[in-house]
Motif scaffolding. Structure first.
Motif, PDB file in Angstrom:
ATOM      1  N   PHE A 153       0.825  -1.212   0.000  1.00 20.35           N
ATOM      2  CA  PHE A 153       0.000   0.000   0.000  1.00 20.35           C
ATOM      3  C   PHE A 153       0.859   1.263   0.000  1.00 20.35           C
ATOM      4  CE2 PHE A 153      -3.699  -2.553   1.646  1.00 20.35           C
ATOM      5  CZ  PHE A 153      -4.569  -2.224   0.613  1.00 20.35           C
ATOM      6  N   VAL A 154       1.969   1.236   0.721  1.00 22.63           N
ATOM      7  CA  VAL A 154       2.854   2.404   0.743  1.00 22.63           C
ATOM      8  C   VAL A 154       3.433   2.635  -0.658  1.00 22.63           C
ATOM      9  CG1 VAL A 154       5.038   3.297   1.660  1.00 22.63           C
ATOM     10  CG2 VAL A 154       3.359   2.262   3.209  1.00 22.63           C
ATOM     11  N   ILE A 155       3.828   1.565  -1.340  1.00 20.54           N
ATOM     12  CA  ILE A 155       4.321   1.699  -2.712  1.00 20.54           C
ATOM     13  C   ILE A 155       3.204   2.178  -3.629  1.00 20.54           C
ATOM     14  CG2 ILE A 155       5.220   0.417  -4.710  1.00 20.54           C
ATOM     15  CD1 ILE A 155       6.681  -1.399  -2.623  1.00 20.54           C
ATOM     16  N   LEU A 156       2.011   1.611  -3.448  1.00 15.23           N
ATOM     17  CA  LEU A 156       0.865   2.013  -4.274  1.00 15.23           C
ATOM     18  C   LEU A 156       0.527   3.487  -4.083  1.00 15.23           C
ATOM     19  CD1 LEU A 156      -1.451   1.303  -6.188  1.00 15.23           C
ATOM     20  CD2 LEU A 156      -2.733   0.474  -4.212  1.00 15.23           C
ATOM     21  N   ALA A 157       0.774   4.039  -2.917  1.00 20.90           N
ATOM     22  CA  ALA A 157       0.455   5.448  -2.647  1.00 20.90           C
ATOM     23  C   ALA A 157       1.242   6.396  -3.544  1.00 20.90           C
ATOM     24  CB  ALA A 157       0.726   5.765  -1.176  1.00 20.90           C
ATOM     25  N   VAL A 158       2.333   5.925  -4.131  1.00 23.18           N
ATOM     26  CA  VAL A 158       3.128   6.778  -5.013  1.00 23.18           C
ATOM     27  C   VAL A 158       2.288   7.259  -6.201  1.00 23.18           C
ATOM     28  CG1 VAL A 158       5.129   6.800  -6.583  1.00 23.18           C
ATOM     29  CG2 VAL A 158       5.317   5.771  -4.306  1.00 23.18           C
TER      30      VAL A 158
END
Length: 182
Positions: A153-158
């Motif tokens: 999710f943190v990567i997807l937030a990019v």
């Protein structure tokens, strides 16, 4: 932000985010159907967050708004879905970190709750957690599945952040990396 990333359109950011959502769902479904890992209610809610982000990013990719309002709307909606997923994954990790004597007891299954309870009560019960969600069935490099999902999710937030930054730069052209002459 590197110059290449500054030039990405809403469509390009959205397609990148959508591809990552497909990857996340592919891993989840593979672990379920090939690996035999049954998802707990919090895992299901994390999947819903991935699908919600994917839906917004798909519409954003199709629409490809050129104005800052449309870009900000898609970026904000997809970021809200991602932040919801981060919150659920974080809660899941917290439940897994509890000592065994503090883990909530197992409740009814998600299907049963969905059949007999209003959605608000189902969400409340699932987020309060159960013993089923506190079990660690799988570790990779010492990190449990909710930990990997949180990283995902943190990567997807990019992607939504890239969309939002692009919308913000449209409003403030002097932030494009070039200084205006005085």
């Amino acid at each position: 932000m590197p110059d290449t990333l500054r030039r990405l359109s809403v469509r390009q950011w959205s397609l990148a985010g959508l591809a990552f959502c497909v990857l996340m769902m592919g891993v989840a479904l593979g672990l379920e159907h090939i690996g035999g890992l049954e998802p707990c209610p919090l895992c299901i809610f994390q999947r819903v967050a991935v699908l919600a982000a994917a839906a917004v990013l798909l519409v954003a990719a199709i629409h490809n708004p050129r104005g800052r309002v449309g870009a900000a709307l898609y970026g904000g909606l997809s970021l809200a879905a991602v932040l919801g997923g981060i919150g659920v994954a974080w809660r899941h990790l917290w439940l897994q970190s509890l000592p065994p004597d503090q883990v909530p007891s197992c409740g009814p299954g998600l299907d049963y709750m969905m059949d007999i309870l209003p959605m608000r009560d189902v969400v409340g019960m699932v987020l309060s957690g159960s013993g089923e969600c506190a079990e660690i069935d799988f570790l990779l490099l010492g990190i449990s599945l909710p930990g990997w999902t949180l990283i995902g999710f943190v990567i997807l937030a990019v992607a939504p952040l890239g969309i939002l930054l692009g919308a913000f730069r449209q409003r403030h052209p002097n932030l494009n990396g070039r200084h205006r002459p005085a």
